[in-house]
Design an enzyme around this catalytic site. Structure first.
Site, PDB file in Angstrom:
ATOM      1  N   GLN A 251      77.675  30.574 -41.745  1.00  0.00           N
ATOM      2  CA  GLN A 251      76.740  30.803 -40.633  1.00  0.00           C
ATOM      3  C   GLN A 251      75.465  30.011 -40.898  1.00  0.00           C
ATOM      4  O   GLN A 251      74.470  30.575 -41.351  1.00  0.00           O
ATOM      5  CB  GLN A 251      76.447  32.303 -40.532  1.00  0.00           C
ATOM      6  CG  GLN A 251      75.507  32.698 -39.424  1.00  0.00           C
ATOM      7  CD  GLN A 251      76.196  32.753 -38.085  1.00  0.00           C
ATOM      8  OE1 GLN A 251      77.284  33.263 -37.976  1.00  0.00           O
ATOM      9  NE2 GLN A 251      75.545  32.243 -37.075  1.00  0.00           N
ATOM     10  N   PHE A 252      75.498  28.707 -40.613  1.00  0.00           N
ATOM     11  CA  PHE A 252      74.339  27.876 -40.939  1.00  0.00           C
ATOM     12  C   PHE A 252      73.097  28.279 -40.155  1.00  0.00           C
ATOM     13  O   PHE A 252      71.978  28.020 -40.585  1.00  0.00           O
ATOM     14  CB  PHE A 252      74.660  26.386 -40.754  1.00  0.00           C
ATOM     15  CG  PHE A 252      74.467  25.869 -39.364  1.00  0.00           C
ATOM     16  CD1 PHE A 252      73.294  25.229 -39.012  1.00  0.00           C
ATOM     17  CD2 PHE A 252      75.460  26.018 -38.395  1.00  0.00           C
ATOM     18  CE1 PHE A 252      73.109  24.736 -37.729  1.00  0.00           C
ATOM     19  CE2 PHE A 252      75.289  25.533 -37.127  1.00  0.00           C
ATOM     20  CZ  PHE A 252      74.111  24.896 -36.781  1.00  0.00           C
ATOM     21  N   THR A 253      73.249  28.952 -39.027  1.00  0.00           N
ATOM     22  CA  THR A 253      72.078  29.330 -38.228  1.00  0.00           C
ATOM     23  C   THR A 253      71.202  30.361 -38.936  1.00  0.00           C
ATOM     24  O   THR A 253      70.047  30.541 -38.552  1.00  0.00           O
ATOM     25  CB  THR A 253      72.485  29.846 -36.832  1.00  0.00           C
ATOM     26  OG1 THR A 253      73.316  30.985 -36.981  1.00  0.00           O
ATOM     27  CG2 THR A 253      73.195  28.761 -36.039  1.00  0.00           C
TER      28      THR A 253
END
Length: 145
Positions: free
Chosen positions: A78-80
């Site tokens: 989940q890079f966000t």
């Protein structure tokens, strides 16, 4: 390294309509990898996730960890989570690790988890994933490693 953990009754992840990971009761971990993160950060966060006491004991208090309740662990990149949201109305991602570094650390996290714990599932790094879950409680914590 950031980990958003959710106590779930069940969770699954699909890619292109195919279920690639699924657990029953346990923890859904959304994993955000930041610039400068290392395998030491993975080790620290992973140990914390597996030992974090978010499951109820016989008195209803959060005193048990996922291992003690024989729950599953579903790991989803989940890079966000690494977004900078302090200014403006559009997130900035300069604090997120580059994809090559993040994928290496994500794979290290999953492989290490599979060696340490018997019930691990995962998404596919960089894929467009659909995550389904039933948050139990709801119980959600943001952990740093």
């Amino acid at each position: 390294m950031l980990g958003l953990i959710q106590r779930v009754s069940y969770a699954s992840v699909e890619v292109n309509g195919d279920k690639v990971g699924e657990i029953g009761p346990g923890i859904l971990l959304l994993l955000g990898i930041q610039l400068g993160d290392t395998e030491a950060n993975v080790d620290q966060l992973q140990d914390k996730v597996l030992k974090y006491r978010i499951f109820p004991d016989e008195h209803g208090r959060m005193n048990l960890n996922v291992e003690q309740v024989s729950g599953g662990l579903l790991v989803v990149s989940q890079f966000t989570l690494a977004a900078d949201t302090r200014k403006g109305l559009r997130p900035g991602f300069s604090g997120a690790a580059p994809p090559e570094q993040a994928e290496k650390l994500y794979n290290y996290f999953v492989t290490r988890a599979e060696h340490l714990y018997p019930d691990v599932a995962s998404g596919i790094f960089g894929a467009d994933m659909q995550v389904s879950l039933c948050n139990d409680g709801p119980v959600t914590f943001l952990l740093e490693g």
